[in-house]
Design a protein around this motif. Structure first.
Motif, PDB file in Angstrom:
ATOM      1  N   TYR A 187      27.517 -17.432 -27.885  1.00 22.74           N
ATOM      2  CA  TYR A 187      28.315 -18.595 -28.268  1.00 22.74           C
ATOM      3  C   TYR A 187      27.554 -19.894 -28.043  1.00 22.74           C
ATOM      4  O   TYR A 187      27.595 -20.809 -28.866  1.00 22.74           O
ATOM      5  CB  TYR A 187      29.617 -18.590 -27.469  1.00 22.74           C
ATOM      6  N   TRP A 188      26.825 -19.975 -26.925  1.00 22.29           N
ATOM      7  CA  TRP A 188      26.073 -21.181 -26.575  1.00 22.29           C
ATOM      8  C   TRP A 188      25.131 -21.581 -27.704  1.00 22.29           C
ATOM      9  O   TRP A 188      25.063 -22.760 -28.086  1.00 22.29           O
ATOM     10  CB  TRP A 188      25.303 -20.954 -25.275  1.00 22.29           C
ATOM     11  N   ALA A 189      24.407 -20.642 -28.262  1.00 21.24           N
ATOM     12  CA  ALA A 189      23.460 -20.952 -29.329  1.00 21.24           C
ATOM     13  C   ALA A 189      24.168 -21.465 -30.573  1.00 21.24           C
ATOM     14  O   ALA A 189      23.593 -22.255 -31.342  1.00 21.24           O
ATOM     15  CB  ALA A 189      22.628 -19.718 -29.671  1.00 21.24           C
ATOM     16  N   ARG A 190      25.414 -21.059 -30.782  1.00 24.75           N
ATOM     17  CA  ARG A 190      26.157 -21.503 -31.964  1.00 24.75           C
ATOM     18  C   ARG A 190      26.771 -22.886 -31.790  1.00 24.75           C
ATOM     19  O   ARG A 190      27.328 -23.442 -32.752  1.00 24.75           O
ATOM     20  CB  ARG A 190      27.251 -20.478 -32.295  1.00 24.75           C
ATOM     21  N   LEU A 191      26.688 -23.438 -30.588  1.00 27.13           N
ATOM     22  CA  LEU A 191      27.216 -24.780 -30.354  1.00 27.13           C
ATOM     23  C   LEU A 191      26.299 -25.870 -30.902  1.00 27.13           C
ATOM     24  O   LEU A 191      26.691 -27.037 -30.988  1.00 27.13           O
ATOM     25  CB  LEU A 191      27.452 -25.010 -28.855  1.00 27.13           C
ATOM     26  N   PHE A 192      25.076 -25.486 -31.248  1.00 27.07           N
ATOM     27  CA  PHE A 192      24.152 -26.438 -31.850  1.00 27.07           C
ATOM     28  C   PHE A 192      24.458 -26.570 -33.335  1.00 27.07           C
ATOM     29  O   PHE A 192      24.841 -25.605 -33.999  1.00 27.07           O
ATOM     30  CB  PHE A 192      22.707 -25.977 -31.666  1.00 27.07           C
ATOM     31  N   GLY A 193      24.253 -27.775 -33.880  1.00 23.74           N
ATOM     32  CA  GLY A 193      24.415 -28.001 -35.302  1.00 23.74           C
ATOM     33  C   GLY A 193      23.152 -27.628 -36.052  1.00 23.74           C
ATOM     34  O   GLY A 193      22.267 -26.943 -35.522  1.00 23.74           O
ATOM     35  N   PRO A 194      23.020 -28.084 -37.296  1.00 19.85           N
ATOM     36  CA  PRO A 194      21.831 -27.764 -38.090  1.00 19.85           C
ATOM     37  C   PRO A 194      20.527 -28.263 -37.467  1.00 19.85           C
ATOM     38  O   PRO A 194      19.475 -27.660 -37.672  1.00 19.85           O
ATOM     39  CB  PRO A 194      22.108 -28.471 -39.426  1.00 19.85           C
ATOM     40  N   GLN A 195      20.590 -29.362 -36.699  1.00 19.86           N
ATOM     41  CA  GLN A 195      19.383 -29.936 -36.108  1.00 19.86           C
ATOM     42  C   GLN A 195      19.091 -29.289 -34.753  1.00 19.86           C
ATOM     43  O   GLN A 195      19.215 -29.923 -33.711  1.00 19.86           O
ATOM     44  CB  GLN A 195      19.528 -31.452 -35.949  1.00 19.86           C
ATOM     45  N   LYS A 196      18.717 -28.030 -34.759  1.00 23.05           N
ATOM     46  CA  LYS A 196      18.474 -27.300 -33.517  1.00 23.05           C
ATOM     47  C   LYS A 196      17.120 -27.678 -32.926  1.00 23.05           C
ATOM     48  O   LYS A 196      16.161 -27.960 -33.655  1.00 23.05           O
ATOM     49  CB  LYS A 196      18.520 -25.796 -33.775  1.00 23.05           C
ATOM     50  N   PRO A 197      17.003 -27.693 -31.585  1.00 24.24           N
ATOM     51  CA  PRO A 197      15.699 -27.932 -30.965  1.00 24.24           C
ATOM     52  C   PRO A 197      14.693 -26.866 -31.396  1.00 24.24           C
ATOM     53  O   PRO A 197      15.055 -25.693 -31.596  1.00 24.24           O
ATOM     54  CB  PRO A 197      15.998 -27.823 -29.466  1.00 24.24           C
ATOM     55  N   GLY A 220      24.801 -34.290 -38.289  1.00 25.97           N
ATOM     56  CA  GLY A 220      24.121 -33.005 -38.266  1.00 25.97           C
ATOM     57  C   GLY A 220      23.946 -32.404 -36.896  1.00 25.97           C
ATOM     58  O   GLY A 220      23.374 -31.321 -36.771  1.00 25.97           O
ATOM     59  N   ALA A 221      24.443 -33.062 -35.853  1.00 25.80           N
ATOM     60  CA  ALA A 221      24.306 -32.546 -34.488  1.00 25.80           C
ATOM     61  C   ALA A 221      25.584 -31.835 -34.061  1.00 25.80           C
ATOM     62  O   ALA A 221      26.682 -32.160 -34.522  1.00 25.80           O
ATOM     63  CB  ALA A 221      23.981 -33.660 -33.510  1.00 25.80           C
ATOM     64  N   GLY A 222      25.436 -30.884 -33.159  1.00 27.24           N
ATOM     65  CA  GLY A 222      26.565 -30.148 -32.630  1.00 27.24           C
ATOM     66  C   GLY A 222      26.980 -30.666 -31.267  1.00 27.24           C
ATOM     67  O   GLY A 222      27.094 -31.876 -31.056  1.00 27.24           O
ATOM     68  N   HIS A 223      27.158 -29.752 -30.323  1.00 30.32           N
ATOM     69  CA  HIS A 223      27.704 -30.109 -29.013  1.00 30.32           C
ATOM     70  C   HIS A 223      26.673 -30.722 -28.072  1.00 30.32           C
ATOM     71  O   HIS A 223      27.040 -31.235 -27.026  1.00 30.32           O
ATOM     72  CB  HIS A 223      28.302 -28.851 -28.377  1.00 30.32           C
ATOM     73  N   TYR A 224      25.413 -30.677 -28.448  1.00 30.58           N
ATOM     74  CA  TYR A 224      24.344 -31.183 -27.574  1.00 30.58           C
ATOM     75  C   TYR A 224      23.497 -32.220 -28.317  1.00 30.58           C
ATOM     76  O   TYR A 224      22.288 -32.041 -28.491  1.00 30.58           O
ATOM     77  CB  TYR A 224      23.472 -30.023 -27.100  1.00 30.58           C
ATOM     78  N   PRO A 225      24.076 -33.335 -28.749  1.00 28.75           N
ATOM     79  CA  PRO A 225      23.320 -34.307 -29.548  1.00 28.75           C
ATOM     80  C   PRO A 225      22.097 -34.867 -28.837  1.00 28.75           C
ATOM     81  O   PRO A 225      21.098 -35.192 -29.483  1.00 28.75           O
ATOM     82  CB  PRO A 225      24.354 -35.404 -29.847  1.00 28.75           C
ATOM     83  N   HIS A 226      22.143 -34.959 -27.515  1.00 31.35           N
ATOM     84  CA  HIS A 226      20.998 -35.467 -26.751  1.00 31.35           C
ATOM     85  C   HIS A 226      19.795 -34.543 -26.842  1.00 31.35           C
ATOM     86  O   HIS A 226      18.653 -34.977 -26.685  1.00 31.35           O
ATOM     87  CB  HIS A 226      21.391 -35.623 -25.281  1.00 31.35           C
ATOM     88  N   ALA A 227      20.042 -33.242 -27.089  1.00 29.70           N
ATOM     89  CA  ALA A 227      18.965 -32.265 -27.223  1.00 29.70           C
ATOM     90  C   ALA A 227      18.603 -32.002 -28.680  1.00 29.70           C
ATOM     91  O   ALA A 227      17.472 -31.631 -28.989  1.00 29.70           O
ATOM     92  CB  ALA A 227      19.361 -30.944 -26.549  1.00 29.70           C
TER      93      ALA A 227
END
Length: 276
Positions: free
Chosen positions: A153-163, A244-251
């Motif tokens: 689930y954690w990995a799916r909290l990122f949006g299209p702009q993944k690190p 385009g960011a998900g739950h971790y916009p700072h990352a």
């Protein structure tokens, strides 16, 4: 990054590291995550003239694994304790998700120690749950399968702009949460509500920046959620929506968040540094 240091707290010890010199910014991650989530944000803040401390949550990362409780109020107390220990004047609390709620409580409880807030993906009120989301939350809190469900689930909290290094981060997080007692902290935090943070919002008088990814899957309408937090906060507040960011916009978009955060931090009324 700096060397890991430890702060003794009632019930355990917190791991943290410090870099830079100047007004203090304390960064704290969301539940089920590590302080390394801020790796790409630290350097721009340090370069802009700030001292940046990043801490692991109680039960997570290099902090001790077993604590008597894991509420948002507990985490708020930890953040205030770290600010007092570092003794660099009032701190800006930069919190993600669960830590954003804790930062709100800290600012409401001890305004003399908090100069400002930066809240990313903030969970500051309870969200209505669909049958699917309620079932997923129930699965995550099960001892026999919860950790595996969370890792996916954690990995799916990122949006299209993944690190770019998301796979590495996921491996490190999975290894940490597999250590004895660590996922108990995640389960406990997931079971606690956000009523205290919601009630504390009007008592926050310091300037606040709310940062939300418009693709954050934890909220049915991320932009409305960001504006709800900003409008209920008692002090001046502004909103940054990261497209385009998900739950971790700072990352996910550290350059975008850093640019706005540095500008925001430099406007606060406490010996603001000048960008080099």
């Amino acid at each position: 990054m700096g060397a890991t240091q430890f702060l003794e707290r009632p019930g355990g010890r917190l791991a943290y590291e410090v870099r830079g010199q100047g007004p203090l910014v304390i960064c704290s991650p969301g539940l089920g995550d590590l302080r390394s989530t801020f790796d790409d944000l630290v350097e721009p803040l340090v370069a802009a003239g700030f001292t940046v401390a990043i801490t692991d949550l109680r039960g997570h990362g290099e902090s001790s694994a077993h604590w008597p409780s894991y509420t948002e109020t507990d985490v708020a107390s930890d953040l205030l304790g770290l600010a007092e220990t570092l003794d660099a004047g009032p701190a800006v609390l930069l919190g993600n998700s669960y830590s954003a709620a804790a930062a709100v409580i800290a600012a409401a409880n001890e305004p003399s120690l908090v100069a400002g807030l930066v809240l990313t993906g903030p969970f500051v009120r309870d969200q209505p749950a669909s049958l699917v989301s309620a079932f997923g939350r129930w699965l995550i809190t099960r001892r026999w399968i919860g950790r595996r469900v969370w890792n996916g689930y954690w990995a799916r909290l990122f949006g299209p702009q993944k690190p770019a290094d998301l796979a590495r981060r996921r491996r490190l997080l999975a290894a940490n949460l597999a250590e004895p007692g660590r996922f108990d902290a995640v389960r406990a935090m997931l079971r606690s509500g956000h009523h205290t943070a919601d009630q504390a919002l009007p008592d926050v008088t310091c300037p606040t920046l709310v940062v939300m990814g418009d693709a954050d899957p934890d909220f049915s309408n991320p932009e409305n959620e960001a504006r709800y937090a900003a409008e209920r906060i008692g002090g001046p507040a502004e909103v940054l929506i990261v497209r385009g960011a998900g739950h971790y916009p700072h990352a996910e978009c550290p350059d975008c968040v850093a640019a706005t955060a540095v500008r925001f931090l430099q406007t606060l009324c406490f010996n603001s540094p000048t960008t080099p």
